[in-house]
Scaffold this motif. Structure first.
Motif, PDB file in Angstrom:
ATOM      1  N   SER A  36       0.841  -1.208   0.000  1.00 26.60           N
ATOM      2  CA  SER A  36       0.000   0.000   0.000  1.00 26.60           C
ATOM      3  C   SER A  36       0.871   1.251   0.000  1.00 26.60           C
ATOM      4  O   SER A  36       0.961   1.955   1.000  1.00 26.60           O
ATOM      5  CB  SER A  36      -0.918   0.000   1.228  1.00 26.60           C
ATOM      6  OG  SER A  36      -1.781  -1.100   1.188  1.00 26.60           O
ATOM      7  N   ASN A 107     -13.884  -5.497  -7.896  1.00 25.55           N
ATOM      8  CA  ASN A 107     -13.096  -4.776  -6.909  1.00 25.55           C
ATOM      9  C   ASN A 107     -11.740  -5.455  -6.754  1.00 25.55           C
ATOM     10  O   ASN A 107     -11.541  -6.595  -7.182  1.00 25.55           O
ATOM     11  CB  ASN A 107     -13.853  -4.594  -5.580  1.00 25.55           C
ATOM     12  CG  ASN A 107     -14.018  -5.869  -4.803  1.00 25.55           C
ATOM     13  OD1 ASN A 107     -13.106  -6.671  -4.692  1.00 25.55           O
ATOM     14  ND2 ASN A 107     -15.201  -6.059  -4.244  1.00 25.55           N
ATOM     15  N   GLY A 130     -10.904   4.460  -6.940  1.00 27.06           N
ATOM     16  CA  GLY A 130     -11.551   3.211  -6.562  1.00 27.06           C
ATOM     17  C   GLY A 130     -11.667   2.197  -7.686  1.00 27.06           C
ATOM     18  O   GLY A 130     -12.129   1.082  -7.460  1.00 27.06           O
ATOM     19  N   THR A 132     -10.294  -0.586 -10.086  1.00 23.67           N
ATOM     20  CA  THR A 132      -9.190  -1.540 -10.168  1.00 23.67           C
ATOM     21  C   THR A 132      -8.637  -1.530 -11.588  1.00 23.67           C
ATOM     22  O   THR A 132      -9.388  -1.542 -12.561  1.00 23.67           O
ATOM     23  CB  THR A 132      -9.658  -2.962  -9.797  1.00 23.67           C
ATOM     24  OG1 THR A 132     -10.199  -2.922  -8.474  1.00 23.67           O
ATOM     25  CG2 THR A 132      -8.528  -3.964  -9.859  1.00 23.67           C
ATOM     26  N   VAL A 157      -5.083  -0.284  -7.416  1.00 28.99           N
ATOM     27  CA  VAL A 157      -6.245   0.586  -7.279  1.00 28.99           C
ATOM     28  C   VAL A 157      -5.809   1.795  -6.470  1.00 28.99           C
ATOM     29  O   VAL A 157      -5.022   1.670  -5.533  1.00 28.99           O
ATOM     30  CB  VAL A 157      -7.435  -0.146  -6.606  1.00 28.99           C
ATOM     31  CG1 VAL A 157      -7.088  -0.618  -5.203  1.00 28.99           C
ATOM     32  CG2 VAL A 157      -8.677   0.724  -6.570  1.00 28.99           C
ATOM     33  N   ASP A 159      -7.151   3.938  -3.869  1.00 27.22           N
ATOM     34  CA  ASP A 159      -8.283   3.930  -2.947  1.00 27.22           C
ATOM     35  C   ASP A 159      -8.763   5.330  -2.597  1.00 27.22           C
ATOM     36  O   ASP A 159      -9.953   5.545  -2.382  1.00 27.22           O
ATOM     37  CB  ASP A 159      -7.913   3.190  -1.660  1.00 27.22           C
ATOM     38  CG  ASP A 159      -7.853   1.686  -1.870  1.00 27.22           C
ATOM     39  OD1 ASP A 159      -8.744   1.144  -2.548  1.00 27.22           O
ATOM     40  OD2 ASP A 159      -6.909   1.060  -1.359  1.00 27.22           O
ATOM     41  N   SER A 160      -7.838   6.277  -2.515  1.00 32.02           N
ATOM     42  CA  SER A 160      -8.212   7.650  -2.180  1.00 32.02           C
ATOM     43  C   SER A 160      -7.099   8.591  -2.619  1.00 32.02           C
ATOM     44  O   SER A 160      -5.981   8.151  -2.904  1.00 32.02           O
ATOM     45  CB  SER A 160      -8.480   7.803  -0.677  1.00 32.02           C
ATOM     46  OG  SER A 160      -7.306   7.532   0.055  1.00 32.02           O
ATOM     47  N   TYR A 169      -3.258   7.245  -2.627  1.00 30.90           N
ATOM     48  CA  TYR A 169      -3.092   6.100  -1.740  1.00 30.90           C
ATOM     49  C   TYR A 169      -3.467   4.847  -2.518  1.00 30.90           C
ATOM     50  O   TYR A 169      -4.624   4.654  -2.877  1.00 30.90           O
ATOM     51  CB  TYR A 169      -3.933   6.286  -0.483  1.00 30.90           C
ATOM     52  CG  TYR A 169      -3.482   7.511   0.289  1.00 30.90           C
ATOM     53  CD1 TYR A 169      -2.482   7.425   1.242  1.00 30.90           C
ATOM     54  CD2 TYR A 169      -4.024   8.774   0.011  1.00 30.90           C
ATOM     55  CE1 TYR A 169      -2.041   8.549   1.932  1.00 30.90           C
ATOM     56  CE2 TYR A 169      -3.584   9.906   0.683  1.00 30.90           C
ATOM     57  CZ  TYR A 169      -2.596   9.782   1.641  1.00 30.90           C
ATOM     58  OH  TYR A 169      -2.147  10.904   2.308  1.00 30.90           O
ATOM     59  N   ARG A 171      -3.263   0.586  -3.485  1.00 34.10           N
ATOM     60  CA  ARG A 171      -3.056  -0.821  -3.134  1.00 34.10           C
ATOM     61  C   ARG A 171      -2.564  -1.502  -4.392  1.00 34.10           C
ATOM     62  O   ARG A 171      -3.080  -1.261  -5.489  1.00 34.10           O
ATOM     63  CB  ARG A 171      -4.352  -1.493  -2.652  1.00 34.10           C
ATOM     64  CG  ARG A 171      -4.532  -1.377  -1.165  1.00 34.10           C
ATOM     65  CD  ARG A 171      -5.711  -2.186  -0.664  1.00 34.10           C
ATOM     66  NE  ARG A 171      -6.936  -1.702  -1.295  1.00 34.10           N
ATOM     67  CZ  ARG A 171      -8.002  -2.453  -1.513  1.00 34.10           C
ATOM     68  NH1 ARG A 171      -8.016  -3.729  -1.177  1.00 34.10           N
ATOM     69  NH2 ARG A 171      -9.077  -1.934  -2.072  1.00 34.10           N
TER      70      ARG A 171
END
Length: 190
Positions: A36, A107, A130, A132, A157, A159-160, A169, A171
């Protein structure tokens, strides 16, 4: 006794033939890891901050003239994620690996095996936070004739985002074993 020899010989060939495929296929050497990292936007963040991802190592990297990254990330004026393959950032005089990027209709956690086709190569991708994104890196330097394929796969992805600090941010999962398509933690089997 003579009729048995061809039968025994045939059975031995079948056993050897099916066994050789499994024995000669390269085994995965490296585990799939999920990380992450925080990556900063290509535009609007300090040039010394990592704005790129190295898909082989799963590391965030600084985007520089060394082109030691596969994609650079940015944030557009609408708050969407912009993904630039290295060839879109480099000029035609620089050699970089080709990167295929599809949007995935699942997802991050549910996308457990990479597709072998459907990749749009070296095209900029703009997606909402968000979403993928799968990747396929065509790398004949890393993936040699002794590998299962000429590329390696993964997913990520965003995420934010933090628009004030221009931070993304992420992953990220990468299967560094050429030709393998497993996208879950651990040593891949396929």
């Amino acid at each position: 006794m003579m009729p048995r020899i061809p039968t025994i010989f045939s059975a031995a060939l079948v056993v050897l033939g099916t066994g050789c495929g499994a024995l000669s296929a390269p085994k995965a050497q490296f585990p799939v890891t999920i990380t992450s990292p925080i990556v900063y936007a290509l535009n609007g963040a300090a040039p010394s901050t990592p704005a790129g991802l190295d898909f082989l190592t799963g590391s965030p990297v600084v985007v520089s003239a060394s082109f030691a990254f596969n994609v650079a990330l940015d944030i557009d004026s609408q708050g969407r994620v912009v993904v630039y393959p290295a060839r879109r950032v480099a000029d035609s005089l620089v050699t970089t690996v080709a990167v295929g990027l599809p949007k995935i209709n699942a997802n991050f956690d549910d996308y457990t095996q990479a597709a072998k086709s459907g990749y749009v190569v070296d095209s900029t991708l703009v997606v909402p936070v968000g979403t993928t994104i799968g990747f396929n890196v065509y790398d004949t330097t890393t993936c040699t004739a002794y590998s299962l394929g000429s590329s390696y796969y993964g997913k990520f992805v965003v995420d934010s985002i933090d628009p004030v600090h221009r931070a993304l941010y992420v992953r990220f999962a990468s299967d560094p074993n050429c030709g393998y398509v497993t996208l879950t933690s651990g040593l891949p089997t396929k």
